[in-house]
Scaffold this motif. Structure first.
Motif, PDB file in Angstrom:
ATOM      1  N   LYS A 299       5.138   5.820   7.031  1.00  0.00           N
ATOM      2  CA  LYS A 299       3.924   5.763   6.222  1.00  0.00           C
ATOM      3  C   LYS A 299       3.943   4.526   5.316  1.00  0.00           C
ATOM      4  CE  LYS A 299       1.053   8.593   3.117  1.00  0.00           C
ATOM      5  NZ  LYS A 299       0.975   7.659   1.969  1.00  0.00           N
ATOM      6  N   THR A 300       5.056   4.299   4.667  1.00  0.00           N
ATOM      7  CA  THR A 300       5.171   3.130   3.789  1.00  0.00           C
ATOM      8  C   THR A 300       5.089   1.840   4.583  1.00  0.00           C
ATOM      9  OG1 THR A 300       6.546   4.389   2.248  1.00  0.00           O
ATOM     10  CG2 THR A 300       6.629   1.998   2.072  1.00  0.00           C
ATOM     11  N   LEU A 301       5.724   1.824   5.753  1.00  0.00           N
ATOM     12  CA  LEU A 301       5.696   0.626   6.591  1.00  0.00           C
ATOM     13  C   LEU A 301       4.273   0.300   7.034  1.00  0.00           C
ATOM     14  CD1 LEU A 301       7.396  -1.543   8.047  1.00  0.00           C
ATOM     15  CD2 LEU A 301       7.531   0.017  10.002  1.00  0.00           C
ATOM     16  N   HIS A 302       3.537   1.303   7.487  1.00  0.00           N
ATOM     17  CA  HIS A 302       2.151   1.077   7.913  1.00  0.00           C
ATOM     18  C   HIS A 302       1.293   0.551   6.758  1.00  0.00           C
ATOM     19  CE1 HIS A 302       3.080   3.340  11.601  1.00  0.00           C
ATOM     20  NE2 HIS A 302       1.948   2.847  12.084  1.00  0.00           N
ATOM     21  N   GLU A 303       1.477   1.117   5.577  1.00  0.00           N
ATOM     22  CA  GLU A 303       0.677   0.704   4.430  1.00  0.00           C
ATOM     23  C   GLU A 303       0.968  -0.737   4.027  1.00  0.00           C
ATOM     24  OE1 GLU A 303       1.769   3.616   1.581  1.00  0.00           O
ATOM     25  OE2 GLU A 303       0.272   5.102   2.247  1.00  0.00           O
ATOM     26  N   ALA A 304       2.162  -1.234   4.341  1.00  0.00           N
ATOM     27  CA  ALA A 304       2.573  -2.566   3.900  1.00  0.00           C
ATOM     28  C   ALA A 304       2.156  -3.680   4.857  1.00  0.00           C
ATOM     29  CB  ALA A 304       4.088  -2.603   3.716  1.00  0.00           C
ATOM     30  N   VAL A 305       1.658  -3.327   6.028  1.00  0.00           N
ATOM     31  CA  VAL A 305       1.371  -4.349   7.037  1.00  0.00           C
ATOM     32  C   VAL A 305       0.273  -5.300   6.589  1.00  0.00           C
ATOM     33  CG1 VAL A 305       0.443  -4.698   9.364  1.00  0.00           C
ATOM     34  CG2 VAL A 305       2.259  -3.054   8.992  1.00  0.00           C
ATOM     35  N   VAL A 306      -0.723  -4.816   5.865  1.00  0.00           N
ATOM     36  CA  VAL A 306      -1.800  -5.694   5.389  1.00  0.00           C
ATOM     37  C   VAL A 306      -1.231  -6.780   4.483  1.00  0.00           C
ATOM     38  CG1 VAL A 306      -3.897  -5.833   4.015  1.00  0.00           C
ATOM     39  CG2 VAL A 306      -3.588  -3.940   5.606  1.00  0.00           C
TER      40      VAL A 306
END
Length: 387
Positions: A299-306
Motif C-alpha cells: 500500500k505504501t509503495l503504490h502510494e509513493a509511485v507518483v
C-alpha cells in the motif's frame, strides 16, 4: 514522463522480461547495443539493483540470469538457490547426513521466508491453446498428447491469441508487440501470489526520439542520464516508501534493509515506436533489521509511485541539461485539464506525435468505449466507471 506500477505474479510472471523480443511467442534470448536502434535485435540483459542485494551477496549491476529470476520471482527463494543448495547438500553429505537431512538443510539455506503459494491456473487463453494442440494432433491422426514441434506450437499459439484479441477488441492487433502484451496479460493465472512489483520508468517522448536518432555517443549519454534518474528515484523510494508490516493485522510498519530488484531496459513500445523505458522488478522480499525476510507493505509503495515519477522526471531533465546542455519547455497544445508535459526544445511536435502510435491507439479505443457507454446508458461515463 511517468512511472507506473504493476504486480508481478509468482510462477512464470517473470518470463516476459527475459524474452529477446516478446512477440509471437518467441522464446529466443539475446542482447544488443541499445543505442544502435534500427539495426539492433533484442534487448540488453537485466541488471541487479537495490541496497537489499548486500544481504544476498549479489553485487549491484551484476547481470540477471534466468535461473535467478526463476528462483526469486518464480518461487520466492534466494536468486542463487541452485548453487547454494548444491553446495550445502554436498557439504552435509560429507558430514555424514543422509539424503533427506541434506536436502532439508539445502532448502533451508536458500529460503527467504515462505515460498509463494501455488494456485490452479484458469487462463482461458491457455485452455484454448491446449484445445488447439489436441485438435492439431487429432487432424494428424496422432494421440492427443503427442509433442508438437516448437515452431508449430508457436504458430498455433499466435493463431489462438490473434482470434481472441480480435474478438475482445473488435479489431486485429496492430502488430506483434501489441499481441505479445495481450498474451502476457492473459497467460497469468486469475489468482496468484504477488512475486514483486514492476515499476516502469519512461521519459517523455522527445527523449526517446533524440535517443533513437542521435549518434551512438550521444545516445549512450542519454541512456546514462535515464539510468541515473532511475537510481535517484529508487534511492528516494528505499528511504521513504519501502517497509514491511508486523504484528496482528500488520499493525506496525517497520524498516527494512532495502529493495532487491532486477532492471530491464527496453527500446520500443508495443506499437514499434522508439520508447526508451526501464522495467524495475522489485522483489516482494525484504529483510527486516532482525535478519528475517518478509513481504513489502504494498500500500505504501503504490502510494509513493507518483512522487517517484516526479523525481524521475525532474532528475532526467537535470542530468540531460547538465551533461548535454539540452533545454526543456512545456509541450504546446495541452489544455488546462491535461497533465502538462515538458519536452526537449527543438524536437518537432509532429515527430513526437508520429512516434506515439501506442497512445493514439489507446485514445481511439477509449473513444469507441465512451460512445458505446453513451449508447447504452444515455450519458458519458465517469472517471471511476460508476453506473
Amino acid at each position: 514522463m511517468v512511472a507506473t506500477i504493476h504486480r508481478v505474479t509468482a510462477g512464470n510472471g517473470y518470463l516476459y522480461y527475459l524474452r529477446n523480443i516478446a512477440a509471437n511467442d518467441t522464446t529466443a534470448r539475446g542482447r544488443s547495443s541499445l543505442a544502435d536502434y534500427y539495426s539492433a535485435h533484442g534487448e540488453a540483459p537485466g541488471g541487479w539493483q537495490g541496497s537489499g542485494l548486500a544481504a544476498l551477496d549479489i553485487p549491484p549491476g551484476a547481470e540477471v540470469a534466468e535461473s535467478q529470476m526463476k528462483s526469486l520471482f518464480g518461487l520466492g527463494i534466494h536468486p542463487n538457490a541452485e548453487q547454494i543448495e548444491e553446495q550445502v547438500y554436498a557439504h552435509q553429505i560429507t558430514l555424514g547426513a543422509n539424503d533427506r537431512e541434506a536436502t532439508r538443510a539445502a532448502e533451508k539455506a536458500s529460503k527467504l521466508g515462505n515460498k509463494f503459494a501455488v494456485y490452479e491456473d484458469h487462463s482461458q487463453y491457455r485452455q484454448q491453446c491446449s484445445d488447439a494442440f489436441r485438435a492439431h494432433n487429432s487432424e494428424q491422426n496422432l494421440p492427443p498428447t503427442t509433442a508438437i514441434p516448437d515452431d508449430e506450437r508457436a504458430r498455433i499459439r499466435t493463431q489462438v491469441a490473434t482470434g481472441m484479441f480480435t474478438a475482445e477488441y473488435e479489431r486485429p492487433p496492430l502488430n506483434a508487440r501489441e499481441l505479445s502484451g495481450w498474451v502476457a496479460k492473459n497467460s497469468r493465472p486469475k489468482h496468484a501470489a504477488v512475486a514483486g512489483f514492476d515499476i516502469t520508468f519512461s521519459p517523455v517522448k522527445s527523449v526517446s526520439v533524440l535517443w533513437a536518432l542521435a549518434s551512438p555517443e550521444v545516445s549512450h549519454r542519454i541512456e546514462a542520464a535515464h539510468r541515473r534518474a532511475i537510481e535517484d528515484a529508487l534511492s528516494w523510494l528505499e528511504n521513504n516508501a519501502v517497509f514491511t508490516r508486523l504484528g496482528r493485522n500488520g499493525i506496525r510498519q517497520v524498516d527494512v534493509d532495502g529493495i532487491v530488484a532486477a532492471g530491464f531496459t527496453h527500446r520500443d513500445s508495443r506499437a514499434g515506436d522508439p520508447d526508451l523505458h526501464t522495467h524495475v522488478l522489485i522483489a516482494n522480499r525484504v529483510r527486516t533489521l532482525d535478519g528475517k525476510w518478509r513481504t513489502i507493505d504494498s500500500k505504501t509503495l503504490h502510494e509513493a509511485v507518483v512522487t517517484a515519477s516526479e523525481i524521475f522526471d525532474s532528475r532526467i531533465e537535470h542530468h540531460l541539461e547538465t551533461d548535454l546542455n539540452l533545454q526543456f519547455e512545456a509541450r504546446p497544445g495541452r489544455t488546462p485539464n491535461q497533465v502538462q508535459i515538458r519536452e526537449i526544445v527543438g524536437i518537432p511536435l509532429d515527430l513526437i506525435e508520429a512516434w506515439s502510435q501506442r497512445g493514439a491507439a489507446i485514445v481511439a479505443r477509449l473513444d469507441q468505449l465512451t460512445a458505446a457507454f453513451q449508447t447504452t446508458f444515455g450519458r458519458e461515463p465517469t472517471p471511476k466507471g460508476d453506473l
